[in-house]
Design an enzyme around this catalytic site. Structure first.
Site, PDB file in Angstrom:
ATOM      1  N   ASP A  95      65.681  55.019  60.052  1.00 21.68           N
ATOM      2  CA  ASP A  95      64.330  55.394  60.484  1.00 21.68           C
ATOM      3  C   ASP A  95      64.039  54.704  61.809  1.00 21.68           C
ATOM      4  O   ASP A  95      63.316  53.714  61.883  1.00 21.68           O
ATOM      5  CB  ASP A  95      63.280  55.051  59.431  1.00 21.68           C
ATOM      6  CG  ASP A  95      62.024  55.881  59.647  1.00 21.68           C
ATOM      7  OD1 ASP A  95      61.977  56.621  60.648  1.00 21.68           O
ATOM      8  OD2 ASP A  95      61.099  55.792  58.820  1.00 21.68           O
ATOM      9  N   CYS A  98      60.588  53.227  63.267  1.00 22.22           N
ATOM     10  CA  CYS A  98      59.525  53.212  62.269  1.00 22.22           C
ATOM     11  C   CYS A  98      58.589  52.085  62.696  1.00 22.22           C
ATOM     12  O   CYS A  98      59.036  51.041  63.171  1.00 22.22           O
ATOM     13  CB  CYS A  98      60.140  52.911  60.906  1.00 22.22           C
ATOM     14  SG  CYS A  98      58.920  52.859  59.601  1.00 22.22           S
ATOM     15  N   HIS A 203      55.777  55.196  53.811  1.00 24.91           N
ATOM     16  CA  HIS A 203      54.912  55.570  54.930  1.00 24.91           C
ATOM     17  C   HIS A 203      53.503  55.905  54.437  1.00 24.91           C
ATOM     18  O   HIS A 203      53.330  56.398  53.339  1.00 24.91           O
ATOM     19  CB  HIS A 203      55.520  56.755  55.684  1.00 24.91           C
ATOM     20  CG  HIS A 203      56.819  56.392  56.340  1.00 24.91           C
ATOM     21  ND1 HIS A 203      57.741  57.308  56.743  1.00 24.91           N
ATOM     22  CD2 HIS A 203      57.337  55.174  56.651  1.00 24.91           C
ATOM     23  CE1 HIS A 203      58.775  56.684  57.282  1.00 24.91           C
ATOM     24  NE2 HIS A 203      58.561  55.390  57.223  1.00 24.91           N
ATOM     25  N   GLU A 206      46.173  54.545  56.438  1.00 19.96           N
ATOM     26  CA  GLU A 206      45.119  53.810  55.730  1.00 19.96           C
ATOM     27  C   GLU A 206      43.860  53.672  56.563  1.00 19.96           C
ATOM     28  O   GLU A 206      43.924  53.482  57.774  1.00 19.96           O
ATOM     29  CB  GLU A 206      45.611  52.383  55.396  1.00 19.96           C
ATOM     30  CG  GLU A 206      46.300  52.296  54.065  1.00 19.96           C
ATOM     31  CD  GLU A 206      46.600  50.859  53.615  1.00 19.96           C
ATOM     32  OE1 GLU A 206      47.255  50.728  52.586  1.00 19.96           O
ATOM     33  OE2 GLU A 206      46.192  49.886  54.282  1.00 19.96           O
ATOM     34  N   HIS A 324      59.232  48.651  64.306  1.00 21.67           N
ATOM     35  CA  HIS A 324      59.979  47.550  63.695  1.00 21.67           C
ATOM     36  C   HIS A 324      61.429  47.888  63.288  1.00 21.67           C
ATOM     37  O   HIS A 324      62.050  47.114  62.580  1.00 21.67           O
ATOM     38  CB  HIS A 324      59.190  46.902  62.534  1.00 21.67           C
ATOM     39  CG  HIS A 324      58.592  47.869  61.556  1.00 21.67           C
ATOM     40  ND1 HIS A 324      57.262  47.849  61.208  1.00 21.67           N
ATOM     41  CD2 HIS A 324      59.135  48.870  60.864  1.00 21.67           C
ATOM     42  CE1 HIS A 324      57.023  48.799  60.347  1.00 21.67           C
ATOM     43  NE2 HIS A 324      58.144  49.429  60.100  1.00 21.67           N
ATOM     44  N   ASN A 325      61.952  49.026  63.776  1.00 22.45           N
ATOM     45  CA  ASN A 325      63.396  49.316  63.622  1.00 22.45           C
ATOM     46  C   ASN A 325      63.931  49.724  64.987  1.00 22.45           C
ATOM     47  O   ASN A 325      63.932  50.912  65.329  1.00 22.45           O
ATOM     48  CB  ASN A 325      63.633  50.503  62.669  1.00 22.45           C
ATOM     49  CG  ASN A 325      63.437  50.149  61.215  1.00 22.45           C
ATOM     50  OD1 ASN A 325      63.325  48.984  60.850  1.00 22.45           O
ATOM     51  ND2 ASN A 325      63.379  51.160  60.380  1.00 22.45           N
ATOM     52  N   MET A 376      49.699  49.567  49.273  1.00 22.26           N
ATOM     53  CA  MET A 376      48.435  50.283  49.137  1.00 22.26           C
ATOM     54  C   MET A 376      47.352  49.461  48.407  1.00 22.26           C
ATOM     55  O   MET A 376      46.192  49.802  48.469  1.00 22.26           O
ATOM     56  CB  MET A 376      48.647  51.618  48.444  1.00 22.26           C
ATOM     57  CG  MET A 376      49.354  51.530  47.132  1.00 22.26           C
ATOM     58  SD  MET A 376      50.047  53.129  46.727  1.00 22.26           S
ATOM     59  CE  MET A 376      51.160  52.686  45.411  1.00 22.26           C
ATOM     60  N   HIS A 399      57.564  42.094  59.393  1.00 23.80           N
ATOM     61  CA  HIS A 399      57.040  43.459  59.585  1.00 23.80           C
ATOM     62  C   HIS A 399      56.181  43.951  58.435  1.00 23.80           C
ATOM     63  O   HIS A 399      55.495  44.951  58.557  1.00 23.80           O
ATOM     64  CB  HIS A 399      58.170  44.430  59.861  1.00 23.80           C
ATOM     65  CG  HIS A 399      58.840  44.985  58.626  1.00 23.80           C
ATOM     66  ND1 HIS A 399      59.335  44.195  57.625  1.00 23.80           N
ATOM     67  CD2 HIS A 399      59.092  46.266  58.262  1.00 23.80           C
ATOM     68  CE1 HIS A 399      59.872  44.974  56.692  1.00 23.80           C
ATOM     69  NE2 HIS A 399      59.738  46.218  57.048  1.00 23.80           N
ATOM     70  N   LYS A 475      49.215  58.423  50.961  1.00 20.67           N
ATOM     71  CA  LYS A 475      50.642  58.077  50.879  1.00 20.67           C
ATOM     72  C   LYS A 475      51.498  59.263  51.281  1.00 20.67           C
ATOM     73  O   LYS A 475      51.180  60.404  50.970  1.00 20.67           O
ATOM     74  CB  LYS A 475      51.014  57.714  49.429  1.00 20.67           C
ATOM     75  CG  LYS A 475      50.566  56.361  48.978  1.00 20.67           C
ATOM     76  CD  LYS A 475      51.128  55.230  49.798  1.00 20.67           C
ATOM     77  CE  LYS A 475      52.572  54.924  49.468  1.00 20.67           C
ATOM     78  NZ  LYS A 475      53.047  53.754  50.259  1.00 20.67           N
TER      79      LYS A 475
END
Lengths: 476, 135
Positions: A95, A98, A203, A206, A324-325, A376, A399, A475
């Site tokens: 990912d 991401c 992923h 929010e 963060h990747n 969550m 992260h 979500k």
């Protein structure tokens, strides 16, 4: 390989002295409890990274580190291209880029509370999320190439957001050196209908409220005060990044041997940065970063449209966007000398300190916002990069919470409906199409995010600025 | 026969059968089961898959990655797999249907097959395979 032995060097720093094939030590930032939670497999992965050619200083692990594939999640490693340093597809992961983007709404909890359910419904309806979902944008091959070269700046040109947004994204919203021609036709096909989609798994989108401020001055600099409502989006480069990862991992695994790289784990597949394949991957991976930035930019505009219907006067402005990747060429000081190093951050956040050239003028005095996603049911945090982090771990921080329980174990322990009920009691609205997906993402399947953030701050990697609690969570 | 096994971040799949093609078919069912209940996926459309690799382990990765790709671009789920393998060349026909969020309640999307804990073994005439899927 023998069992890695941990040596405590300070309250929040642990060392694995080089042994076997390790070229540099392993350095782990954690408190007593977090370090005990890290199993032997995670420690072995830290040691495996330390065995890769051209690694500089150490193989680092952030306080949220846990077992990944190849690199641990929460792993940071710098490689010197001038000294045989490698680039690893597994060190970036599938990912690509991401990350988390957070923006202000200019609204308070009191403004939102009366329309919370309606807002949750609208976000759930209008933000494409979950397996098999598609966006409303279908790109031709030529348009896709422009997007891969332009990143969030491309999205702004297409009417998604404003130029001001770009100042608050790493590298101004466009990673230079992307070479769309190095991205396979398969990868592009996979992305054609996925722009502006959240994805699935961990992923989310929010709506959050600021419940605590730890550093008033920096909070003010970031435009944060207690009671403010923010929106955070956690997602990445979607199918395109997954396919780039798949394509190049295969090639790197078969070419590593010809460069004399003896892989301790096939998933660590690497080639020299300065090899033809290394350069091809850099061009493709940077295209993946731009895809993620464009995706989060489009999602931002979709969220703005939802808010505009319910709060016509609300202005949604950027706080920051950080991935963060990634693997990025950055300038760092090593033994007093400035060097260009390729920094792999796999499940770790770049955390530049005050004065960094990449920061927008408004944040120059405070350091880079470091956005830490929770789960969550638990808090998210906003931190700021520190000056000391450069010497500690090439300006990197944690992260997120980091998993502590597998998905299979989580589904045996919890049911999605039970989680929805429990969170409703805490006035958190969860929207998801999959109850099993919710069970897999149960808050208790993650480490204690507050402990991770405390350890990060106490180790000096970043400074605590604000704590956020979820109000609405969509979500993926 | 197939099952999922624990991996801290992702999901492991394990399968066993009497022949190599059969064990690859079982692994594919396990892959679908990460997303949804395979028994709930009808077989209304078919897709042909061809791949090859230098050894059985990499062939397993290519096979499952090919299915992940077809799932993504066709927005389909698959539940029936007919595999033949000769000299590290795989040819397969797979059946499934378009994904329906209400019907299939998909839990999570497989991103890719990792090389983590990857193995293809034949012991006493029984084939077993395993790998970890990034979700």
């Amino acid at each position: 390989m023998a069992k890695p032995q941990l040596k405590r060097v300070s309250e929040y720093r642990w060392l694995i002295e080089p042994f076997g094939r390790m070229r540099v030590p392993g350095v782990i930032f954690a408190d007593n409890i977090l370090i005990n939670d890290m199993d032997e497999k995670t420690l072995t992965q830290i040691c495996n990274v330390a065995a890769l050619p051209g690694i500089v200083k150490a193989s680092f692990a952030m306080p949220d580190a846990h077992m990944g594939y190849g690199f641990p999640i929460g792993g940071v490693a710098a490689f010197d291209p001038e000294n045989g340093g490698v680039i690893s597809g597994g060190g970036v992961g599938f990912d690509i880029a991401c990350g988390v983007r957070t923006f202000h709404t200019g609204l308070s909890e009191a403004d939102i509370i009366s329309v919370k359910e309606k807002l949750a419904e609208s976000l759930f309806r209008d933000i494409p999320a979950g397996v098999g979902s598609t966006g409303n944008i279908t790109l031709s091959t030529a348009q896709l190439d422009n997007m891969l070269a332009g990143g969030a700046a491309w999205a702004v040109e297409k009417g998604f957001g404003t130029k001001e947004d770009l100042d608050f994204i790493e590298e101004g919203g466009c990673t230079k050196g992307a070479v769309p021609a190095k991205v396979s036709a398969h990868a592009k096909k996979r992305q054609q209908e996925q722009m502006g989609t959240l994805g699935s798994g961990n992923h989310y989108l929010e709506v959050q409220k600021v419940v605590d401020i730890y550093d008033t001055q920096i909070a003010e600099g970031f435009g944060l005060k207690k009671g403010d409502c923010l929106v955070s989006v956690h997602c990445g480069s979607r199918g395109l990044g997954h396919q780039i990862g798949t394509d190049y991992l295969k090639q790197m695994a078969s070419q590593a041997a010809q460069y004399g790289i003896d892989l301790p784990d096939r998933e660590l597949a690497s080639v020299p940065v300065n090899s033809p394949l290394g350069q091809d991957y850099l061009g493709a991976m940077r295209s993946g970063i731009n895809c993620a930035l464009a995706n989060r930019q489009i999602l931002t505009e979709l969220v703005r449209r939802v808010f505009a219907k319910i709060f016509p006067k609300a202005q949604l402005t950027m706080l920051y966007d950080v991935s963060h990747n990634t693997a990025k060429m950055e300038e760092h000081k090593v033994d007093g000398k400035t060097k260009q190093l390729l920094i792999h951050r796999k499940g770790a956040t770049r955390a530049f300190g005050p004065g960094s050239a990449d920061l927008p003028p408004r944040y120059k005095a405070f350091g880079q916002p470091v956005l830490i996603g929770g789960t969550m049911g638990t808090a998210s945090y906003i931190l700021a990069g520190t000056g000391e982090s450069e010497a500690l771990a090439f300006s990197s921080a944690c992260h997120g919470a980091g998993r502590c329980m597998s998905r299979t174990a989580a589904t045996k322990k919890w049911q999605g409906s039970q989680i929805v009920r429990e969170l409703a009691e805490r006035r958190i609205i969860i929207k998801s199409r999959s109850m099993r997906g919710l069970a897999e993402e149960a808050p208790d399947a993650y480490k204690n995010v507050s402990a991770v953030v405390e350890a990060t701050a106490n180790a000096g990697l970043a400074k605590k600025v604000a704590k956020l609690l979820p109000m609405i969570c969509v979500k993926g | 026969m197939w099952e999922h096994f624990s991996h801290q971040a992702d999901i492991g799949i394990k399968a066993s059968a009497g022949t190599l093609p059969e064990v690859f078919e079982q692994a594919a069912v396990a892959l679908t089961a990460i997303v949804t209940e395979p028994g709930n996926v009808e077989q209304t459309e078919s897709v042909q898959i061809e791949c090859s690799a230098e050894n059985n382990e990499l062939l397993l990765v290519d096979w499952l990655n090919s299915i992940i790709y077809e799932m993504a671009v066709r927005k389909m789920l698959f539940s029936k797999f007919e595999v033949s393998i000769e000299n590290l060349k795989l040819s397969a026909k797979i059946w499934g249907e378009k994904i329906n969020q209400e019907k299939h309640l998909p839990a999570v999307e497989p991103k890719a097959v990792t090389y983590n804990q990857l193995s293809v073994k034949n012991e006493n005439g029984k084939w077993t395979v395993q790998c970890v899927i990034d979700v």
